[in-house]
Design a protein around this motif. Sequence first.
Motif, PDB file in Angstrom:
ATOM      1  N   LEU A 269      45.866  34.279  22.300  1.00 30.55           N
ATOM      2  CA  LEU A 269      46.995  34.722  23.033  1.00 30.55           C
ATOM      3  C   LEU A 269      47.065  36.145  23.280  1.00 30.55           C
ATOM      4  O   LEU A 269      47.440  36.794  24.322  1.00 30.55           O
ATOM      5  N   GLN A 270      46.817  36.925  22.121  1.00 28.21           N
ATOM      6  CA  GLN A 270      46.885  38.558  22.186  1.00 28.21           C
ATOM      7  C   GLN A 270      45.781  38.954  23.231  1.00 28.21           C
ATOM      8  O   GLN A 270      46.444  39.990  23.970  1.00 28.21           O
TER       9      GLN A 270
ATOM     10  N   ALA B 169      52.850  33.554  26.240  1.00 27.40           N
ATOM     11  CA  ALA B 169      52.476  34.900  26.316  1.00 27.40           C
ATOM     12  C   ALA B 169      53.609  35.647  26.908  1.00 27.40           C
ATOM     13  O   ALA B 169      53.823  36.929  26.485  1.00 27.40           O
TER      14      ALA B 169
ATOM     15  N   ARG C  61      52.030  45.586  20.337  1.00 31.80           N
ATOM     16  CA  ARG C  61      51.976  44.413  20.318  1.00 31.80           C
ATOM     17  C   ARG C  61      50.761  43.718  19.482  1.00 31.80           C
ATOM     18  O   ARG C  61      50.940  42.895  18.498  1.00 31.80           O
TER      19      ARG C  61
ATOM     20  N   ALA D 102      50.605  28.210  27.723  1.00 31.95           N
ATOM     21  CA  ALA D 102      50.241  29.419  27.205  1.00 31.95           C
ATOM     22  C   ALA D 102      50.630  30.496  27.924  1.00 31.95           C
ATOM     23  O   ALA D 102      51.294  31.652  27.262  1.00 31.95           O
TER      24      ALA D 102
ATOM     25  N   ASN E 248      50.980  42.020  15.647  1.00 35.10           N
ATOM     26  CA  ASN E 248      50.586  40.810  15.552  1.00 35.10           C
ATOM     27  C   ASN E 248      49.478  40.248  14.565  1.00 35.10           C
ATOM     28  O   ASN E 248      49.454  39.615  13.913  1.00 35.10           O
TER      29      ASN E 248
ATOM     30  N   SER F 101      58.254  43.523  22.188  1.00 36.95           N
ATOM     31  CA  SER F 101      57.760  44.866  22.152  1.00 36.95           C
ATOM     32  C   SER F 101      57.897  45.736  23.503  1.00 36.95           C
ATOM     33  O   SER F 101      57.943  46.765  23.372  1.00 36.95           O
ATOM     34  N   GLU F 102      58.199  45.065  24.522  1.00 35.82           N
ATOM     35  CA  GLU F 102      58.557  45.754  25.571  1.00 35.82           C
ATOM     36  C   GLU F 102      59.828  46.511  25.567  1.00 35.82           C
ATOM     37  O   GLU F 102      59.913  47.763  25.879  1.00 35.82           O
TER      38      GLU F 102
ATOM     39  N   TYR G 227      44.616  37.469  25.786  1.00 34.13           N
ATOM     40  CA  TYR G 227      45.247  36.948  26.948  1.00 34.13           C
ATOM     41  C   TYR G 227      46.395  38.018  27.559  1.00 34.13           C
ATOM     42  O   TYR G 227      46.213  38.312  28.789  1.00 34.13           O
ATOM     43  N   VAL G 228      47.425  38.323  26.525  1.00 36.41           N
ATOM     44  CA  VAL G 228      48.315  38.854  26.998  1.00 36.41           C
ATOM     45  C   VAL G 228      47.817  40.516  27.394  1.00 36.41           C
ATOM     46  O   VAL G 228      48.261  40.972  28.441  1.00 36.41           O
TER      47      VAL G 228
ATOM     48  N   SER H 108      53.938  49.632  24.098  1.00 38.10           N
ATOM     49  CA  SER H 108      54.109  48.307  23.955  1.00 38.10           C
ATOM     50  C   SER H 108      52.935  47.422  23.925  1.00 38.10           C
ATOM     51  O   SER H 108      52.543  46.429  23.150  1.00 38.10           O
TER      52      SER H 108
ATOM     53  N   LEU I 267      55.831  36.625  23.773  1.00 37.26           N
ATOM     54  CA  LEU I 267      55.208  37.573  22.873  1.00 37.26           C
ATOM     55  C   LEU I 267      55.571  38.812  23.391  1.00 37.26           C
ATOM     56  O   LEU I 267      55.451  39.842  22.706  1.00 37.26           O
ATOM     57  N   ARG I 268      55.733  39.101  24.862  1.00 35.46           N
ATOM     58  CA  ARG I 268      55.911  40.483  25.456  1.00 35.46           C
ATOM     59  C   ARG I 268      57.046  40.947  25.169  1.00 35.46           C
ATOM     60  O   ARG I 268      57.207  42.180  24.981  1.00 35.46           O
TER      61      ARG I 268
ATOM     62  N   ILE J 235      61.282  47.396  22.722  1.00 39.95           N
ATOM     63  CA  ILE J 235      61.282  48.376  21.514  1.00 39.95           C
ATOM     64  C   ILE J 235      60.345  49.598  22.000  1.00 39.95           C
ATOM     65  O   ILE J 235      60.823  50.801  21.828  1.00 39.95           O
ATOM     66  N   ALA J 236      59.269  49.390  22.572  1.00 43.10           N
ATOM     67  CA  ALA J 236      58.466  50.464  23.263  1.00 43.10           C
ATOM     68  C   ALA J 236      59.363  51.471  24.052  1.00 43.10           C
ATOM     69  O   ALA J 236      59.042  52.579  23.914  1.00 43.10           O
ATOM     70  N   ALA J 237      60.155  50.964  25.068  1.00 43.46           N
ATOM     71  CA  ALA J 237      60.948  52.041  25.755  1.00 43.46           C
ATOM     72  C   ALA J 237      62.051  52.574  25.090  1.00 43.46           C
ATOM     73  O   ALA J 237      62.068  53.894  25.380  1.00 43.46           O
TER      74      ALA J 237
END
Lengths: 249, 98
Positions: free
Chosen positions: A228-229, B37, A174, B33, A178, B44-45, A231-232, A170, B40-41, B47-49
């Motif tokens: 942001l990417q 953040a 990600r 922000a 992106n 993908s969290e 940062y994430v 992930s 955005l996680r 789908i990845a699993a």
Amino acid sequence: MAGESPDPIHQFNIVPLIGDGPLAFTNSALFMAITTAVIIGFLLLATSSRTLVPSRLQSLAEVGYEFVAKTVRDSAGNEGMKFFPFVFSLFMFILVSNMLGLIPYTFTVASHLIVTFALAMAVFLTVIVYGFMKNGTHFLKLFVPSGIPGYILPLVVLIEIISFFSRPISLSVRLFANMLAGHITLKVFAGFVTMLSGALGAVGLLVGILPLLLAVAITGLELLVAFLQAYVFTILTCIYLNDAIHPGH
Amino acid sequence: MSERLARLDKALKRRSDPGGTGDAGAPARSSDAKGLAIALRMGSEFIAAVIVGGAIGWGIDRLAGSSPWGMIVFLLLGFAAGVLNVLRSAGLVRKPGD
């Protein structure tokens, strides 16, 4: 017709610059080197004349330092600060390479899955190696939640393990998705402008203002996404490192 | 259950405080922000699993020749792990060992 339809994928082609074969110095490698050079140059320049009242560059470097340091302390505690150089390097590399990639005619390093996967694996392996070094087999407690009845435990452990191994996937997908999607969108909308004016002449040029405005707006959005990417990626790195430092809680 | 609710209450209060009492500019922007953040996680969290679960199942099938059972079981486990990932990144589920 004046303009051929531009190929939105073309920007991601890997071109060997020096040498050939698997060890060639490619445009991707060139931009990684440029990214590193920009970071080092910026930090050297910013800290060359250290003053109590910081100059603009110096305060920029200080903001960067404090931002990452705060992220590390918030998610991984004071003990996590021993990983600060690692986390700061990751953050700066992703941020600067994303920002450089937004400049026309440059190459976006993070648009290739293998690059982001390598970064994610660096984090993942650090967590595993450090976790076992510091906690020994106690680290495996990460997979065994407390207070679960015995008959359901094997299932839960399996799910926890899958969840654990999904982290590098992930993390890398990600960032990669992106950057790739953003740059393709940008290219497609910018391509509309030339295609419209090529097909419809003056009228097309007038209509082309719309996708041009959109492209400008998306560039702004991409700037945000680039930050942001990074940062994430940084904050997740800290959270995962926290697991390695304190697997018990 | 009630102690978890109390904990959630405390956490909510802590999160909403800086927006209300602090000066308007900086804290609001940083929480924006953070929210982005987290958003955005999520995808993908999940789908990845599922991908990892499917890959493990496929690998077991390849090694043990148990096709398609490993894939079926581990895809479902991956799905469960994906849901767990999403809930965890939303802060709704405790981490193991908590």
